[in-house]
Structures are given as C-alpha cells and as structure tokens.
Design an enzyme around this catalytic site. Structure first.
Site, PDB file in Angstrom:
ATOM      1  N   LYS A   1       3.291 -15.435   3.158  1.00 53.62           N
ATOM      2  CA  LYS A   1       3.245 -16.256   1.939  1.00 53.62           C
ATOM      3  C   LYS A   1       4.699 -16.598   1.604  1.00 53.62           C
ATOM      4  O   LYS A   1       5.219 -16.290   0.524  1.00 53.62           O
ATOM      5  CB  LYS A   1       2.545 -15.466   0.817  1.00 53.62           C
TER       6      LYS A   1
ATOM      7  N   ASP B   1      -3.130 -18.155   2.693  1.00 55.09           N
ATOM      8  CA  ASP B   1      -4.302 -18.822   2.104  1.00 55.09           C
ATOM      9  C   ASP B   1      -4.881 -19.831   3.087  1.00 55.09           C
ATOM     10  O   ASP B   1      -6.096 -19.959   3.246  1.00 55.09           O
ATOM     11  CB  ASP B   1      -3.976 -19.456   0.741  1.00 55.09           C
TER      12      ASP B   1
ATOM     13  N   ASP C   1      -5.237  -6.439   5.961  1.00 50.85           N
ATOM     14  CA  ASP C   1      -6.432  -5.746   5.487  1.00 50.85           C
ATOM     15  C   ASP C   1      -7.520  -6.770   5.179  1.00 50.85           C
ATOM     16  O   ASP C   1      -8.670  -6.660   5.626  1.00 50.85           O
ATOM     17  CB  ASP C   1      -6.065  -4.937   4.225  1.00 50.85           C
TER      18      ASP C   1
ATOM     19  N   TYR D   1       0.813  -1.210   0.000  1.00 49.98           N
ATOM     20  CA  TYR D   1       0.000   0.000   0.000  1.00 49.98           C
ATOM     21  C   TYR D   1       0.853   1.271   0.000  1.00 49.98           C
ATOM     22  O   TYR D   1       0.350   2.369  -0.206  1.00 49.98           O
ATOM     23  CB  TYR D   1      -0.958   0.019   1.202  1.00 49.98           C
TER      24      TYR D   1
ATOM     25  N   ASP E   1     -10.990  -8.102   7.730  1.00 55.42           N
ATOM     26  CA  ASP E   1     -12.400  -8.065   7.317  1.00 55.42           C
ATOM     27  C   ASP E   1     -13.046  -9.433   7.527  1.00 55.42           C
ATOM     28  O   ASP E   1     -14.186  -9.540   7.974  1.00 55.42           O
ATOM     29  CB  ASP E   1     -12.535  -7.676   5.834  1.00 55.42           C
TER      30      ASP E   1
HETATM   31  C1  IPM Z   1      -8.962  -0.450   6.180  1.00 55.68           C
HETATM   32  C2  IPM Z   1      -9.434   0.080   4.873  1.00 55.68           C
HETATM   33  C3  IPM Z   1      -8.323   0.904   4.249  1.00 55.68           C
HETATM   34  C4  IPM Z   1      -7.110   0.026   4.143  1.00 55.68           C
HETATM   35  C5  IPM Z   1      -8.661   1.533   2.895  1.00 55.68           C
HETATM   36  C6  IPM Z   1      -9.884   2.405   2.976  1.00 55.68           C
HETATM   37  C7  IPM Z   1      -7.500   2.282   2.313  1.00 55.68           C
HETATM   38  O1  IPM Z   1      -9.816  -0.963   4.040  1.00 55.68           O
HETATM   39  O2  IPM Z   1      -8.659   0.353   7.074  1.00 55.68           O
HETATM   40  O3  IPM Z   1      -8.884  -1.668   6.324  1.00 55.68           O
HETATM   41  O4  IPM Z   1      -7.020  -0.810   3.252  1.00 55.68           O
HETATM   42  O5  IPM Z   1      -6.226   0.129   4.982  1.00 55.68           O
HETATM   43 MG    MG Z   2      -9.820  -2.854   4.962  1.00 55.16          MG
END
Ligand code: IPM
Ligand code: MG
Length: 360
Positions: A195, A227, A251, A146, A255
């Site tokens: 990985k 994975d 990231d 990133y 989620d």
């Molecule tokens: C998070 C979000 C951010 C990230 C995005 C919005 C840039 O998805 O905080 O997880 O990937 O860090």
């Molecule tokens: Mg995110």
C-alpha cells in the site's frame, strides 16, 4: 531416513485433520522405507486448559529440538469460548504467534492451485475458472502489525487503541530473496503487493524489493496495491505466480486465494526460517462449528505434510506421491462436504485420509 517431528494437533478440527496427515505420512514411510518419530506437544486452547498458557516454554524447547513441526489448528469460537475472556496474550492465537516468533519462521508459503476437478467448487465465473491458476502466496510472518507494540488506553477520557506496523529493511530483504528464489523454480514472476500510496512501511518494501529484483534479471517483477490485488484475485487469478507481501496483507489475501480454489480446506502452508526447519499447517482455522463431526477436509493438512517432506527433508519423490494421491482421489470423485456439489456423495474426514493413504 529417520525424521523427528513435533506434532501439534491443537483445537477444533485440528486433531481430526492431523490424524489423517499422520496416516498418510505413515503410508509414505512404509512404501519408501522411512520412519518418523512423532512427539506431541500442546498449543492453543488445549494448552490453556492443561497449563494455563497457550504455549509453554517447554513446548517451544521441544519444537526447537525437532526437524519440523506439523500443526493442525488452534483456537475456538471467539464469541462463546471462555479462552477469549482471557487477556489477549493468554489466548490461543498468542501461542501461534509465539511459536512463529520463537522459531524465526519469517517466510510463510501458501500455494493456491485450482485443481481442474474442483472447478465446480470454485466460486468464480466459468470463464475465469476455466483458465485455472497456480500461485504462491508468500507472506512475511514475524513482523508488521501482528508483532508491533500495541495497547489500549484512555486519552483525554476517550478510549484509544494503538497498533504499530514496523518493518526493517533486513526483514524485508530476507523474505524478498526467498520469494525470488522460489519464483526461479516456478514461472519466474513476482508481484509485490503493498500500500505504497499511503504507508511508509510499504514504501520501504518497494525500495528493498526493487533492489533484490535487480539480482534476478530472469524474473518478471511487478508491484500492485493491495486493494487492487484483492480485486485482481477474483477477476484474473491466472496472472499471479509468486505474490510477495507483508504479514497482514498476506493473512487476508491468502484466505481470499484459498477460497477461490474452492475451499479453505484445500490450502496447505509452510512457515520457514533460514534453515531447513519448518512448521507446516493448513491455512484454514479450527472451524469449531464442525469439530468432532468427522466432516472436516483433511487435504490441506495432508498437503502440508507433503510440503514438509519437500522443504525440510528434500524428499521430493515422496512429496510428489502425496500430491499425486490427492489428485487421484479428487479425479475419482471423492469429496468432503466443503467441496462437494449439491447432491454429490460425500466422504468423511477419516475416509478421505484413508483414500489418500491407499494411493500413495
Ligand atoms: C493464519 C491465522 C493466524 C494469523 C491467526 C490465527 C493469528 O489467521 O495463520 O492466517 O493471522 O496469522
Ligand atoms: Mg489467517
């Protein structure tokens, strides 16, 4: 104590959920005799609209002068919002990446805990959910893909995009140390997710984290390929305590970890540097589809405020009070739409905030 914080309400559901977190913080201050000075700054789409930039240097300066930052969420619908017609470095997300980098917030903590009361909202099989889970996703936040060099150009008439993934051993070591320190205060287990069967950067992570692990003989340390980890999170999440990983894997996996708690609206986060300073935000996004409807779940933001009290201000008792109030509200059966079972009564975003505030 007098706390001085910057507040970024942001876009989408951001303003609604931050208002509820402030409501709860104010209740804590009243009960325990503290005060908080809130200074609002802009970031994301609302900053683009007001200033042409997703985060101005002035806003960064204000944030740097504070003890902590409380953030809602930023961004809009990437398909329809005019913000996404702008060059990538002027889009809302660039503001978030900039504040993380400028403030040196390399350690992102995302605790994923299954509240027994929310077992029914957990999408996993009963036999898996009934074991419960309580893990700390530790995501490196200022390196890797990133933040690497990126460009798109035509090579021999073919459009080609390049993103680069770089990590230095120092970047890895400092988050590994934080990860093991946190594990020492939890169940003393660290799983490094990488990985390493493909990526050089992952092989460096393994080398450095293996070294750090030697300084923590009490911690049970293991490695797992990313994975496989994605699979294990839905198969047997109870096995995890601290999950240590690089930026992009963190990231994605965070989620996934939030979803198995029942809703992304439940997952708080803290982004820390080497000092007590931190930025606290819910892990979920700005949810533009439900913005302004007063139906968002403010609990992740409220729990992020609790993390702020704990990690920046060392106010453990006060943080406990918020976490306990959230638990009580859930025990009493109050649910926002995202965590309600079909047919179950639902409370609005602001009602949920008031319910928690009354119980701290
Ligand atoms: C998070 C979000 C951010 C990230 C995005 C919005 C840039 O998805 O905080 O997880 O990937 O860090
Ligand atoms: Mg995110």
């Amino acid at each position: 104590m007098n706390m001085d914080i910057a507040v970024i309400r942001g876009d989408g559901i951001g303003p609604e959920i931050v208002n509820e977190a402030i409501k709860v913080l104010d209740a804590v201050c009243e009960k325990y005799g503290h005060s908080i000075n809130y200074e609002h700054i802009l970031m994301g789409g609302c900053s683009i609209d007001a200033t042409g930039e997703p985060l101005t240097d002035d806003a960064v300066k204000i944030a740097k002068s504070k003890d902590a930052v409380l953030l809602g969420s930023i961004g809009g619908n990437t398909q329809t919002s005019p913000w996404y017609k702008l060059p990538p470095n002027l889009r809302p997300e660039a503001g978030l990446l900039k504040i993380r980098k400028e403030l040196g917030l390399f350690a992102n903590l995302r605790p994923a805990y299954l509240y027994p009361e929310l077992k029914d909202a957990c999408p996993l099989k009963e036999e898996v959910a009934s074991k419960g889970f309580d893990m700390m996703m530790m995501r490196e936040l200022t390196g890797g893909l990133y933040f690497g060099e990126r460009y798109t150009k035509e090579i021999d008439g073919v459009l080609t995009a390049v993103d680069t993934l770089t990590y230095s051993e120092n970047e890895i070591r400092r988050i590994a140390i934080k990860g093991f320190d946190i594990a020492m205060k939890r169940r003393k287990k660290v799983t490094l997710v990488d990985k390493a069967n493909v990526l050089d950067s992952s092989r460096l992570w393994r080398k450095v984290v293996d070294e750090v692990a030697k300084d923590y003989p009490e911690v049970e340390y293991g490695v797992m390929l990313v994975d496989n980890c994605a699979m294990q999170l839905v198969k047997d999440p109870a096995q995890f305590d601290v999950v240590l990983t690089e930026n992009m894997f963190g990231d994605i996996l965070s989620d996934e970890a939030s979803m198995i708690t029942g809703s992304i609206g439940m997952l708080p986060s803290a982004s820390l540097n080497e000092t007590k300073f931190g930025l606290y935000e819910p892990s979920g996004g700005s949810a533009p589809d439900i913005a302004g409807k007063n139906i968002a779940n403010p609990l992740a933001t409220i729990l992020s405020a609790a993390m702020m009290l704990r990690y920046t201000f060392d106010l453990d008792k006060e943080a406990d009070a918020i976490e306990k109030a959230v638990k009580t509200v859930l025990e009493e059966g109050y649910r926002t739409i995202d965590i309600a079972k079909p047919g179950e009564p639902q409370v609005k975003c602001d009602e949920m905030g008031s319910l928690v505030a009354q119980r701290v």
